[in-house]
Design an enzyme around this catalytic site. Structure first.
Site, PDB file in Angstrom:
ATOM      1  N   ASP A   6       0.827  -1.206   0.000  1.00 38.20           N
ATOM      2  CA  ASP A   6       0.000   0.000   0.000  1.00 38.20           C
ATOM      3  C   ASP A   6       0.859   1.253   0.000  1.00 38.20           C
ATOM      4  O   ASP A   6       0.550   2.245  -0.638  1.00 38.20           O
ATOM      5  CB  ASP A   6      -0.897   0.019   1.235  1.00 38.20           C
ATOM      6  CG  ASP A   6      -1.806  -1.184   1.238  1.00 38.20           C
ATOM      7  OD1 ASP A   6      -2.091  -1.695   0.135  1.00 38.20           O
ATOM      8  OD2 ASP A   6      -2.208  -1.624   2.324  1.00 38.20           O
ATOM      9  N   TYR A  49       2.086   1.922  -3.380  1.00 40.07           N
ATOM     10  CA  TYR A  49       0.985   2.396  -4.220  1.00 40.07           C
ATOM     11  C   TYR A  49       0.687   3.871  -3.936  1.00 40.07           C
ATOM     12  O   TYR A  49       0.562   4.692  -4.840  1.00 40.07           O
ATOM     13  CB  TYR A  49      -0.259   1.539  -3.943  1.00 40.07           C
ATOM     14  CG  TYR A  49      -1.496   2.014  -4.658  1.00 40.07           C
ATOM     15  CD1 TYR A  49      -1.751   1.623  -5.975  1.00 40.07           C
ATOM     16  CD2 TYR A  49      -2.421   2.847  -4.021  1.00 40.07           C
ATOM     17  CE1 TYR A  49      -2.875   2.068  -6.641  1.00 40.07           C
ATOM     18  CE2 TYR A  49      -3.539   3.296  -4.675  1.00 40.07           C
ATOM     19  CZ  TYR A  49      -3.776   2.901  -5.982  1.00 40.07           C
ATOM     20  OH  TYR A  49      -4.886   3.343  -6.637  1.00 40.07           O
ATOM     21  N   ASP A  50       0.626   4.192  -2.648  1.00 41.61           N
ATOM     22  CA  ASP A  50       0.345   5.579  -2.288  1.00 41.61           C
ATOM     23  C   ASP A  50       1.440   6.509  -2.779  1.00 41.61           C
ATOM     24  O   ASP A  50       1.176   7.643  -3.174  1.00 41.61           O
ATOM     25  CB  ASP A  50       0.173   5.712  -0.770  1.00 41.61           C
ATOM     26  CG  ASP A  50      -1.163   5.148  -0.328  1.00 41.61           C
ATOM     27  OD1 ASP A  50      -2.135   5.303  -1.092  1.00 41.61           O
ATOM     28  OD2 ASP A  50      -1.235   4.542   0.744  1.00 41.61           O
ATOM     29  N   SER A  82     -16.027  25.996   9.221  1.00 39.26           N
ATOM     30  CA  SER A  82     -17.116  25.749  10.159  1.00 39.26           C
ATOM     31  C   SER A  82     -17.748  27.083  10.525  1.00 39.26           C
ATOM     32  O   SER A  82     -17.428  28.105   9.929  1.00 39.26           O
ATOM     33  CB  SER A  82     -16.595  25.019  11.382  1.00 39.26           C
ATOM     34  OG  SER A  82     -15.531  25.752  11.919  1.00 39.26           O
ATOM     35  N   GLU A 102     -31.536  30.023   8.049  1.00 41.35           N
ATOM     36  CA  GLU A 102     -31.693  28.663   7.523  1.00 41.35           C
ATOM     37  C   GLU A 102     -31.600  27.661   8.665  1.00 41.35           C
ATOM     38  O   GLU A 102     -30.745  27.811   9.539  1.00 41.35           O
ATOM     39  CB  GLU A 102     -30.557  28.352   6.530  1.00 41.35           C
ATOM     40  CG  GLU A 102     -30.358  29.410   5.472  1.00 41.35           C
ATOM     41  CD  GLU A 102     -29.082  29.180   4.634  1.00 41.35           C
ATOM     42  OE1 GLU A 102     -28.485  28.089   4.720  1.00 41.35           O
ATOM     43  OE2 GLU A 102     -28.714  30.108   3.903  1.00 41.35           O
ATOM     44  N   LYS A 132     -30.313  24.717  10.770  1.00 43.39           N
ATOM     45  CA  LYS A 132     -29.004  24.061  10.783  1.00 43.39           C
ATOM     46  C   LYS A 132     -29.231  22.563  10.927  1.00 43.39           C
ATOM     47  O   LYS A 132     -29.592  22.069  11.992  1.00 43.39           O
ATOM     48  CB  LYS A 132     -28.163  24.596  11.937  1.00 43.39           C
ATOM     49  CG  LYS A 132     -26.763  24.016  11.972  1.00 43.39           C
ATOM     50  CD  LYS A 132     -25.927  24.782  12.978  1.00 43.39           C
ATOM     51  CE  LYS A 132     -24.483  24.330  13.013  1.00 43.39           C
ATOM     52  NZ  LYS A 132     -24.258  22.915  13.070  1.00 43.39           N
ATOM     53  N   ASP A 183     -28.635  18.755  11.362  1.00 47.24           N
ATOM     54  CA  ASP A 183     -27.645  18.005  12.123  1.00 47.24           C
ATOM     55  C   ASP A 183     -27.267  16.739  11.359  1.00 47.24           C
ATOM     56  O   ASP A 183     -27.728  15.644  11.652  1.00 47.24           O
ATOM     57  CB  ASP A 183     -28.225  17.665  13.498  1.00 47.24           C
ATOM     58  CG  ASP A 183     -27.151  17.206  14.457  1.00 47.24           C
ATOM     59  OD1 ASP A 183     -25.958  17.319  14.099  1.00 47.24           O
ATOM     60  OD2 ASP A 183     -27.495  16.727  15.541  1.00 47.24           O
ATOM     61  N   ARG A 201     -16.279  16.579   4.334  1.00 47.82           N
ATOM     62  CA  ARG A 201     -15.567  17.767   4.789  1.00 47.82           C
ATOM     63  C   ARG A 201     -14.141  17.422   5.228  1.00 47.82           C
ATOM     64  O   ARG A 201     -13.212  18.173   4.984  1.00 47.82           O
ATOM     65  CB  ARG A 201     -16.340  18.399   5.958  1.00 47.82           C
ATOM     66  CG  ARG A 201     -15.652  19.597   6.539  1.00 47.82           C
ATOM     67  CD  ARG A 201     -16.543  20.255   7.576  1.00 47.82           C
ATOM     68  NE  ARG A 201     -15.935  21.449   8.071  1.00 47.82           N
ATOM     69  CZ  ARG A 201     -15.033  21.473   9.039  1.00 47.82           C
ATOM     70  NH1 ARG A 201     -14.670  20.366   9.625  1.00 47.82           N
ATOM     71  NH2 ARG A 201     -14.519  22.615   9.431  1.00 47.82           N
ATOM     72  N   GLU A 247     -25.686  19.244   3.305  1.00 48.15           N
ATOM     73  CA  GLU A 247     -25.661  18.352   4.462  1.00 48.15           C
ATOM     74  C   GLU A 247     -26.407  17.062   4.125  1.00 48.15           C
ATOM     75  O   GLU A 247     -27.519  17.107   3.605  1.00 48.15           O
ATOM     76  CB  GLU A 247     -26.394  19.091   5.602  1.00 48.15           C
ATOM     77  CG  GLU A 247     -26.066  18.626   6.950  1.00 48.15           C
ATOM     78  CD  GLU A 247     -24.799  19.279   7.504  1.00 48.15           C
ATOM     79  OE1 GLU A 247     -24.129  20.054   6.789  1.00 48.15           O
ATOM     80  OE2 GLU A 247     -24.468  18.964   8.655  1.00 48.15           O
ATOM     81  N   TYR A 296     -27.042  24.138   0.515  1.00 44.86           N
ATOM     82  CA  TYR A 296     -27.187  25.503   0.990  1.00 44.86           C
ATOM     83  C   TYR A 296     -26.018  26.431   0.661  1.00 44.86           C
ATOM     84  O   TYR A 296     -25.999  27.581   1.071  1.00 44.86           O
ATOM     85  CB  TYR A 296     -27.396  25.513   2.500  1.00 44.86           C
ATOM     86  CG  TYR A 296     -26.390  24.668   3.260  1.00 44.86           C
ATOM     87  CD1 TYR A 296     -25.051  25.014   3.316  1.00 44.86           C
ATOM     88  CD2 TYR A 296     -26.786  23.501   3.917  1.00 44.86           C
ATOM     89  CE1 TYR A 296     -24.121  24.237   3.990  1.00 44.86           C
ATOM     90  CE2 TYR A 296     -25.872  22.711   4.597  1.00 44.86           C
ATOM     91  CZ  TYR A 296     -24.543  23.090   4.627  1.00 44.86           C
ATOM     92  OH  TYR A 296     -23.628  22.309   5.296  1.00 44.86           O
ATOM     93  N   LYS A 320     -27.484  28.241  18.219  1.00 47.34           N
ATOM     94  CA  LYS A 320     -27.782  26.886  18.661  1.00 47.34           C
ATOM     95  C   LYS A 320     -28.999  26.834  19.584  1.00 47.34           C
ATOM     96  O   LYS A 320     -29.252  27.775  20.331  1.00 47.34           O
ATOM     97  CB  LYS A 320     -26.568  26.311  19.422  1.00 47.34           C
ATOM     98  CG  LYS A 320     -25.327  26.149  18.572  1.00 47.34           C
ATOM     99  CD  LYS A 320     -25.555  25.125  17.508  1.00 47.34           C
ATOM    100  CE  LYS A 320     -24.380  24.317  17.061  1.00 47.34           C
ATOM    101  NZ  LYS A 320     -23.436  23.761  17.916  1.00 47.34           N
ATOM    102  N   CYS A 332      -0.393  14.747  41.683  1.00 49.34           N
ATOM    103  CA  CYS A 332      -0.819  14.156  40.419  1.00 49.34           C
ATOM    104  C   CYS A 332      -1.194  12.694  40.647  1.00 49.34           C
ATOM    105  O   CYS A 332      -0.393  11.931  41.194  1.00 49.34           O
ATOM    106  CB  CYS A 332       0.316  14.260  39.397  1.00 49.34           C
ATOM    107  SG  CYS A 332      -0.003  13.296  37.913  1.00 49.34           S
ATOM    108  N   CYS A 350       1.587  10.394  38.485  1.00 48.40           N
ATOM    109  CA  CYS A 350       3.019  10.256  38.803  1.00 48.40           C
ATOM    110  C   CYS A 350       3.350  10.663  40.232  1.00 48.40           C
ATOM    111  O   CYS A 350       4.484  10.510  40.661  1.00 48.40           O
ATOM    112  CB  CYS A 350       3.864  11.044  37.802  1.00 48.40           C
ATOM    113  SG  CYS A 350       3.781  12.821  38.039  1.00 48.40           S
ATOM    114  N   CYS A 408       0.126  19.222  37.085  1.00 53.35           N
ATOM    115  CA  CYS A 408       1.159  18.309  37.553  1.00 53.35           C
ATOM    116  C   CYS A 408       2.507  18.898  37.158  1.00 53.35           C
ATOM    117  O   CYS A 408       2.683  19.395  36.053  1.00 53.35           O
ATOM    118  CB  CYS A 408       0.958  16.949  36.896  1.00 53.35           C
ATOM    119  SG  CYS A 408       2.418  15.924  36.921  1.00 53.35           S
ATOM    120  N   CYS A 445       5.988  12.533  33.750  1.00 56.29           N
ATOM    121  CA  CYS A 445       4.644  12.052  34.068  1.00 56.29           C
ATOM    122  C   CYS A 445       4.111  11.316  32.851  1.00 56.29           C
ATOM    123  O   CYS A 445       3.975  11.886  31.775  1.00 56.29           O
ATOM    124  CB  CYS A 445       3.737  13.228  34.426  1.00 56.29           C
ATOM    125  SG  CYS A 445       2.033  12.742  34.665  1.00 56.29           S
TER     126      CYS A 445
END
Ligand code: IVH
Length: 694
Positions: free
Chosen positions: A44, A47-48, A93, A127, A129, A131, A150, A186, A238, A326, A420, A423, A438, A444
């Site tokens: 692979d 190929y890539d 976004s 408009e 939104k 989901d 996306r 969407e 949209y 929202k 902590c 650790c 910490c 840690c």
């Protein structure tokens, strides 16, 4: 495989042409071996590498792209799942508004940016939104050419074959069509279809989905488009990405064009003139939310005028001209069974409530964040308390409050640890900080592991198929202790070591190393982000990449900036949006030897691509550092800044030796004086605008 040693940059046109021809044949043969015969003839990774080479040559010689180019092959999944598609215009976004006040602020910000009077209305579309998950479908001369998810916004997955199965999305658009248009929208599943699909899945003993959104995503991202075709997924459109050969004056006109071409558009889209009207639409939609056929999580407002949208532009990864308002989140009551402390990659101790599992709006929630020490104290949350929790979209669920009346009699206030839990080092709270941290640094284990998880995560190195569980296991067995180890793993006998582990078949080992190899070349900004420096998110990483250009230059400058009197420090703090505290974190990062060792080890293993400024050919200010001072008249300061950046300039907040140009309006003071003292070119706004037009 033929050995190709000539760097792409050194190829002559003739050589490039010959090589593209060989690559087209070679890749087609490998595709056939893999897809048709199910018998791959090369690894692979190899190929890539071929595909990458093909892409690189095509990027340099776009005129030589062949009709049978492998990059044009659509829909065919590559050896490792979906092919990647670079978005020619990034898929961004949206910023969020949660209250009427946020919406007012949004409109006010726009007015200020455009220098509009308070009495002037800004026309908006409102408009729903949806989901679901966003996609981009590219039509060339009216014909669907390629469709992508996306992804990280810059690069998504090729889902052309899957998008073709959605009946409502046309393969051809007819009538007056632009030369190129990327239609964005969407993909979703209705609540009813979701319930029926889950019932059928359960009956078959197959995977059931948590919510319609996951079901739509799972259905769309099927390597076999036949499965997608059987799933009841739908879409709304949209927006647009790349567009050539046509224009619209408003978003509303564009939506009408979509409708005329036969694309599904949301019938509840409206044009509104005032904040009051925006809020009214929001309320109305909210009242109908439960009875809608599909899930929505808000209302999106967009400036209707395309000309104004262009002037407003973008901040970081979201447009200034749109926002998502929202709906408030869903809530439920449950019991805190325990409080655990998690240690993050920067050492911050975060309390997490372990809850009696409860269903909140279709998702089972068993953990919720308690944010920090002060929040627990302020809300007085205790182990054993009955609490109200809330979840909104993808956000981590949170504990809102505890119900005092139900508190057990023997309960005691929660005592936040000062050591902590991983650790045992002291955990201290510095003045002005909310988090207790910490002090163990990379000693840690939690910090090392969290840093590694961040390093391979999606917006950083994005090593496919290498999740948090693997990091934890590999760290425990000392296979990978620091980011650089990832890239030496194969050389250090990693194949053999993995083969000895349970669950690692040869194929998955191949896949892992191929995924690692693919990331040996990385953009400078991703590299910066991946280091996980405190306060340095994606937007800051980009600013730094733009300011310093290359990793070597950046490293040198960060070391020099340790001296607060140096030019390097001045330069760093004069980058717009990089304040002193962030600059201190950057300097502190490089002051630590183990961090420099990490950067150096990685630099040896990787090709870190220098920052490529946006295509600003012909821009008179490309690559220049500009400072604005005084009052501007033709545009606001914010607009001037955004415009300069889009023309490839760096905008600095203060004048230094590195400044190339100062634009001074009336009322300019100390910055103008400094510029004059340093002999830097100073222009009036008018002269500057003339320069831009030249
Ligand atoms: S416009 C640059 N309009 O919401 C503008 N997005 O939170 C980008 N979404 O990624 C998006 N309905 O997946 C826009 N009517 C709508 C939308 C919408 C749903 C999604 C989209 C976007 C996300 C941002």
């Amino acid at each position: 495989m033929t050995l190709r040693k000539t760097p792409v940059g050194d190829l002559t046109e003739k050589e490039a042409k010959a090589e593209l021809k060989v690559l087209a044949t070679e890749i087609a043969l490998h595709d056939a071996a893999y897809h048709t015969d199910d018998a791959p003839t090369i690894t692979d990774a190899a190929y890539d590498a071929l595909r990458k080479r093909n892409d690189a040559i095509e990027a340099r010689f776009p005129a030589l792209i062949r009709a049978d180019s492998p990059s044009k092959k659509i829909g065919a999944a590559t050896a490792r799942g979906f092919a990647k598609v670079k978005h020619s215009v990034p898929m961004l976004s949206l910023g969020n508004a949660f209250s009427a006040e946020d919406v007012t602020d949004f409109v006010d910000r726009i007015r200020r940016f455009l220098d509009l009077d308070e009495s002037e209305n800004v026309e908006m579309t409102a408009e729903p939104k949806i989901d679901g998950l966003s996609f981009s479908a590219r039509y060339e001369k009216g014909r669907l050419a390629v469709a992508a998810t996306r992804g990280d916004g810059a690069e998504g997955e090729d889902i052309t074959a899957n998008i073709r199965t959605i009946k409502a999305l046309p393969d051809f658009i007819m009538g007056d069509v632009p030369k190129v248009i990327e239609i964005r929208g969407e993909v979703y599943m209705t609540k009813q279809d979701f319930a029926a699909l889950n019932a059928a899945q359960e009956k078959k003993g197959a995977k059931v989905f948590a919510n319609p959104r996951n079901a739509a995503a799972g259905s769309l991202r099927q390597l076999d488009p036949k499965i997608t075709a059987e799933r009841p997924i739908k879409a709304f459109t949209y927006g647009w990405g790349e567009l050539k050969g046509m224009e619209w004056e408003t978003q509303w006109e564009f939506i009408q064009a979509l409708r005329a071409w036969g694309f599904p558009i949301n019938p509840r889209t409206k044009v509104v003139m005032t904040v009051e009207a925006m809020l009214k639409e929001y309320e109305k939609l909210g009242a109908d939310r439960a009875s809608l056929a599909y899930d929505i999580d808000g209302m999106v407002y967009k400036v209707n005028s395309v000309a104004l949208q262009k002037r407003l532009g973008f901040v970081s990864r979201a447009p200034r001209w749109a926002i998502a308002h929202k709906y408030s989140a869903e809530r439920a009551e449950t019991v805190v069974e325990n409080i655990d402390i998690q240690v993050g990659r920067t050492g911050a101790l975060t309390p997490v409530a372990r809850l009696k599992p409860v269903n909140v709006g279709g998702v089972v929630v068993a953990n919720a964040t308690l944010h920090n020490e002060d929040e627990i104290a302020r809300k007085d949350i205790r182990i054993g308390d009955s609490v109200i929790i809330q979840r909104a979209g993808d956000v981590i669920p949170q504990v809102l409050e505890s119900i005092a009346a139900k508190r057990p009699k023997d309960s005691k206030p929660y005592k936040f640890p000062t050591k902590c839990p991983v650790c045992g080092s002291h955990a201290v709270r510095e003045e002005g900080e909310v988090a207790r941290r910490c002090t163990g640094g990379l000693y840690c284990q939690a910090q090392s592991v969290e840093r590694l998880k961040h390093f391979v995560s999606r917006n950083a190195f994005d090593i496919e198929g290498f999740g948090e569980k693997n990091i934890e296991a590999f760290f425990e067995d000392k296979l990978i202790e620091s980011p650089g180890d990832l890239f030496t793993l194969e050389r250090r006998g990693g194949r053999k070591k993995l083969a000895e582990r349970e669950g690692w078949a040869e194929k998955s080992i191949d896949n892992l190393f191929a995924a690692i190899e693919r990331r040996r070349t990385i953009s400078f900004e991703r590299f910066i982000y991946a280091l996980g420096i405190r306060q340095v998110g994606q937007a800051t990483a980009r600013l730094l990449a733009q300011a310093y250009g290359s990793c070597a230059a950046w490293r040198k400058a960060m070391l020099a900036a340790a001296d607060r009197e140096s030019d390097a420090w001045k330069e760093l703090t004069s980058i717009e949006q990089i304040g002193e505290s962030m600059a201190e974190d950057l300097v502190a990062f490089f002051a630590e030897k183990h961090n420099r060792e990490i950067v150096d080890a990685l630099s040896k293993e990787l090709t870190i691509e220098d920052f490529v400024p946006p295509d600003t050919a012909g821009s008179p200010i490309a690559g220049k550092t500009v400072v604005f001072t005084g009052n501007l008249e033709a545009m606001s300061r914010g607009e001037a800044k955004a415009q300069a950046q889009s023309l490839g300039a760096k905008v600095a907040g203060s004048v230094s030796k590195k400044t190339d140009l100062v634009v001074a309006g009336p009322g300019a003071g100390s910055k103008l004086k400094e510029a004059e003292a340093l002999g830097i070119k100073v222009l009036t706004e008018e002269e500057y605008l003339k320069l831009l037009k030249s």
